[in-house]
Enzyme design. Sequence first.
Site, short mmCIF file in Angstrom:
data_model
loop_
_atom_site.label_atom_id
_atom_site.label_comp_id
_atom_site.label_asym_id
_atom_site.label_seq_id
_atom_site.Cartn_x
_atom_site.Cartn_y
_atom_site.Cartn_z
N TYR A 1 8.50 -3.73 -25.16
CA TYR A 1 8.37 -5.15 -25.49
C TYR A 1 8.49 -5.39 -26.99
CZ TYR A 1 6.47 -9.91 -25.03
OH TYR A 1 6.28 -11.28 -25.03
N SER B 1 7.17 1.16 -20.65
CA SER B 1 6.56 -0.16 -20.70
C SER B 1 7.58 -1.22 -20.23
CB SER B 1 6.02 -0.44 -22.10
OG SER B 1 5.21 -1.60 -22.11
N ASP C 1 -5.11 2.60 -19.56
CA ASP C 1 -4.11 1.65 -20.07
C ASP C 1 -4.61 0.23 -19.84
OD1 ASP C 1 -1.86 0.18 -20.73
OD2 ASP C 1 -0.48 1.45 -19.61
N HIS D 1 -1.99 2.99 -23.25
CA HIS D 1 -0.61 2.58 -22.99
C HIS D 1 0.42 3.52 -23.63
CE1 HIS D 1 2.37 -0.05 -21.44
NE2 HIS D 1 2.84 -0.39 -22.61
#
Length: 320
Positions: A88, A184, A270, A299
């Site tokens: 992201y 992710s 996470d 994460h």
Amino acid sequence: MPLSDLTLDECHAYRSTATEPPGFDEFWSRARSSGGPADFVEVSTSLKTLRVYDVRFPGHAEQPVRGWFVTPAGADGPLPCVVEFPGYNGGRGLPEDCLLYASAGYAHLFIDVRGQGSGWRSGDTEDHEPEGTGPQHPGFMTRGILDPEKHFYRRVMTDAVRAVHAARAHPLVDPTRVAVAGVSQGGGLALAVAGLVPDLAAVSADVPFLCDMRRGAERAATGPYLEIGGYLKVHRDRVETVFATLGHFDGVHFARRATAPALFSAALMDTTCPPSTVFGAYHNYAGPKRIEVYPFNGHEGGETVQHAERLRFFADLLHP
């Protein structure tokens, strides 16, 4: 960092209750078109064992998407290829960021996500004339959130599918040995492509975002799922509309259409992509699959340990 979601046993028992929106396959049928030809221009770098190409290919609405295409120096093909998507608000960065797969004998296409690339690694792809221009929470998750036709990830996931077509068209690439990968957001995009492109050789989705999104919005304590809650905190009357839109982009629904062998990973601590959301997609995945779990990681997941596991997984299937 303590556990904030389910235990491992609970994750294995968990099944997503995400509801697939009507007309899901029809909605995505247009994304499967191949678009126009890609442009590969070799560039000079300091990398002595690799060749690097600056790539432009037509994504959603034929708008240009940028990437790096990297191969072992001297390779004459046909090579297996890994198409990779960034996390992201990251982008393709520099060629020196794209060393792993080509060093292991693969062709490697690493693409931008349109409009991103200013959070942790640079990107060069604009989001031309974004269709979702209504009120939104800062970030990308609520851009166009009231209409799936206008949502940000409709454009991004179409770009990701087109990236596979671009890679397969390069003369050095064996089109029967193409894998998709990401961490992710990149893992969520890999799952989307796996559900939309039926003949991939392998899929790797590490701590994937964009999976079981309502649960993510309800359980995540950090990261972009919070944008959804921030929007709904103001727009209290739009809860069902928002999640009906997001259902068109949920990895849980793409997973049940995916048949390529897949390697997942999840981290039990996470707070950005809660592990139950990963297992929500994993349990729905229709093809051969396995999952690596990191009990005491957040994460960041498995990082280099998972990189090595992924290379072994790809080597068994793609034979670089």
